[in-house]
Design a protein around this motif. Structure first.
Motif, PDB file in Angstrom:
ATOM      1  N   TYR A 118       0.954  -0.997   0.143  1.00 64.10           N
ATOM      2  CA  TYR A 118       0.038   0.077  -0.008  1.00 64.10           C
ATOM      3  C   TYR A 118       0.995   1.181   0.162  1.00 64.10           C
ATOM      4  CZ  TYR A 118      -2.954   3.689   1.403  1.00 64.10           C
ATOM      5  OH  TYR A 118      -3.676   4.793   1.648  1.00 64.10           O
ATOM      6  N   MET A 119       0.375   1.978  -0.948  1.00 68.87           N
ATOM      7  CA  MET A 119       1.237   3.571  -1.038  1.00 68.87           C
ATOM      8  C   MET A 119       0.007   4.376  -1.120  1.00 68.87           C
ATOM      9  SD  MET A 119       4.479   2.424  -3.238  1.00 68.87           S
ATOM     10  CE  MET A 119       4.333   3.810  -4.269  1.00 68.87           C
ATOM     11  N   PRO A 120       0.191   5.495  -0.128  1.00 73.60           N
ATOM     12  CA  PRO A 120      -0.884   6.394  -0.449  1.00 73.60           C
ATOM     13  C   PRO A 120      -1.024   7.321  -1.450  1.00 73.60           C
ATOM     14  CG  PRO A 120       0.621   7.109   1.373  1.00 73.60           C
ATOM     15  CD  PRO A 120       1.063   5.901   0.873  1.00 73.60           C
ATOM     16  N   HIS A 121      -2.190   7.819  -2.179  1.00 69.68           N
ATOM     17  CA  HIS A 121      -2.084   8.402  -3.187  1.00 69.68           C
ATOM     18  C   HIS A 121      -2.231   9.944  -2.876  1.00 69.68           C
ATOM     19  CE1 HIS A 121      -3.943   4.782  -4.954  1.00 69.68           C
ATOM     20  NE2 HIS A 121      -3.321   5.206  -6.016  1.00 69.68           N
ATOM     21  N   ASN A 122      -1.911  10.876  -3.676  1.00 70.67           N
ATOM     22  CA  ASN A 122      -1.790  12.305  -3.220  1.00 70.67           C
ATOM     23  C   ASN A 122      -3.288  12.663  -3.242  1.00 70.67           C
ATOM     24  OD1 ASN A 122      -2.641  13.102  -5.985  1.00 70.67           O
ATOM     25  ND2 ASN A 122      -0.852  13.010  -6.669  1.00 70.67           N
ATOM     26  N   GLU A 123      -3.292  14.155  -2.746  1.00 74.20           N
ATOM     27  CA  GLU A 123      -4.557  14.840  -2.529  1.00 74.20           C
ATOM     28  C   GLU A 123      -5.211  15.083  -3.654  1.00 74.20           C
ATOM     29  OE1 GLU A 123      -4.251  18.338   0.070  1.00 74.20           O
ATOM     30  OE2 GLU A 123      -2.917  17.347   1.168  1.00 74.20           O
ATOM     31  N   GLN A 124      -4.635  15.373  -4.697  1.00 79.32           N
ATOM     32  CA  GLN A 124      -5.444  15.574  -6.323  1.00 79.32           C
ATOM     33  C   GLN A 124      -6.087  14.108  -6.567  1.00 79.32           C
ATOM     34  OE1 GLN A 124      -2.328  16.972  -8.728  1.00 79.32           O
ATOM     35  NE2 GLN A 124      -3.373  18.900  -8.775  1.00 79.32           N
ATOM     36  N   THR A 125      -5.371  12.928  -6.509  1.00 74.88           N
ATOM     37  CA  THR A 125      -5.885  11.540  -7.013  1.00 74.88           C
ATOM     38  C   THR A 125      -7.189  11.451  -5.880  1.00 74.88           C
ATOM     39  OG1 THR A 125      -3.802  10.878  -7.740  1.00 74.88           O
ATOM     40  CG2 THR A 125      -5.637   9.135  -7.200  1.00 74.88           C
ATOM     41  N   LEU A 126      -7.025  11.787  -4.842  1.00 68.27           N
ATOM     42  CA  LEU A 126      -8.216  11.543  -3.849  1.00 68.27           C
ATOM     43  C   LEU A 126      -9.334  12.271  -3.995  1.00 68.27           C
ATOM     44  CD1 LEU A 126      -6.179  10.106  -0.595  1.00 68.27           C
ATOM     45  CD2 LEU A 126      -7.378   9.019  -2.244  1.00 68.27           C
ATOM     46  N   GLU A 127      -9.016  13.580  -4.559  1.00 66.08           N
ATOM     47  CA  GLU A 127     -10.212  14.634  -4.556  1.00 66.08           C
ATOM     48  C   GLU A 127     -11.043  13.920  -5.737  1.00 66.08           C
ATOM     49  OE1 GLU A 127     -10.886  18.957  -6.683  1.00 66.08           O
ATOM     50  OE2 GLU A 127      -8.877  18.422  -5.829  1.00 66.08           O
ATOM     51  N   VAL A 128     -10.224  13.169  -7.046  1.00 68.20           N
ATOM     52  CA  VAL A 128     -11.123  12.776  -7.797  1.00 68.20           C
ATOM     53  C   VAL A 128     -11.730  11.292  -7.731  1.00 68.20           C
ATOM     54  CG1 VAL A 128     -10.842  11.759 -10.405  1.00 68.20           C
ATOM     55  CG2 VAL A 128      -9.634  13.960  -9.707  1.00 68.20           C
TER      56      VAL A 128
END
Length: 180
Positions: A118-128
């Motif tokens: 698991y690697m966390p996604h960035n904020e832009q990706t999680l916004e989409v």
């Protein structure tokens, strides 16, 4: 090398040789008890057939999104389970949160679960891609939303310019393409 690192009790040794080189993996397996993991570049059960039936690996490392989806990956992991081989599903950020959610749900459905990358996604990706799964204190929880628990916000997606990205190409000094 695999023999030398045995005292350090690694969880696994990953990609110690190109996966296509079955004889090299056979040699490593004969000389070490360090668990072996491979498969990020594999796309089907046929890539694994010899590795699994000869027990040359301990962990399957493919991504759900690269191996034909949830059903195909489940079949691969069921086949691996017959031989005592566990899952270690690939989960980097170049796989969308949908792919991560698919891997997480598959992890919960198999008997030979090993570990989930698991690697966390960035904020832009999680916004989409709005996810219901959470990561806390080393544990992933699928959340309680229906389906895979990921909603696509098309308006948020439209607010971000699309930029093509390519995996790197590794070339040797003579110019030939080489596994990276």
């Amino acid at each position: 090398f695999a023999k030398d690192i045995e005292p350090y009790d690694l969880f696994w040794l990953e990609d110690c040789t190109p996966g296509e080189d079955q004889t090299a993996l056979r040699l490593v397996r004969q000389h070490s008890t360090t668990p072996l993991a491979i498969g990020e570049v594999f796309n089907s059960v046929f890539d694994y057939q010899t590795l699994i039936t000869e027990r040359l690996i301990d962990y399957v490392r493919s991504a759900v999104t690269h191996t034909g989806g949830i059903t195909a990956m489940k079949k691969l992991l069921d086949f691996a389970a017959i031989y005592g081989i566990k899952s270690g599903i690939h989960g980097p950020t170049d796989i969308s949160p949908v792919g991560m959610a698919a891997a997480l749900h598959l992890d919960l459905a198999i008997h030979n679960f090993g570990i989930q990358e698991y690697m966390p996604h960035n904020e832009q990706t999680l916004e989409v891609f709005q996810t219901s799964f959470t990561f806390d204190k080393g544990f992933l929880h699928p959340g309680d939303q229906p389906g895979l628990g990921v909603d696509l916000d098309e308006d948020a997606a439209a607010g971000h310019e699309y930029t093509k990205a390519y995996l790197p190409v590794n070339r040797l000094l003579d110019g030939t393409v080489h596994d990276w």
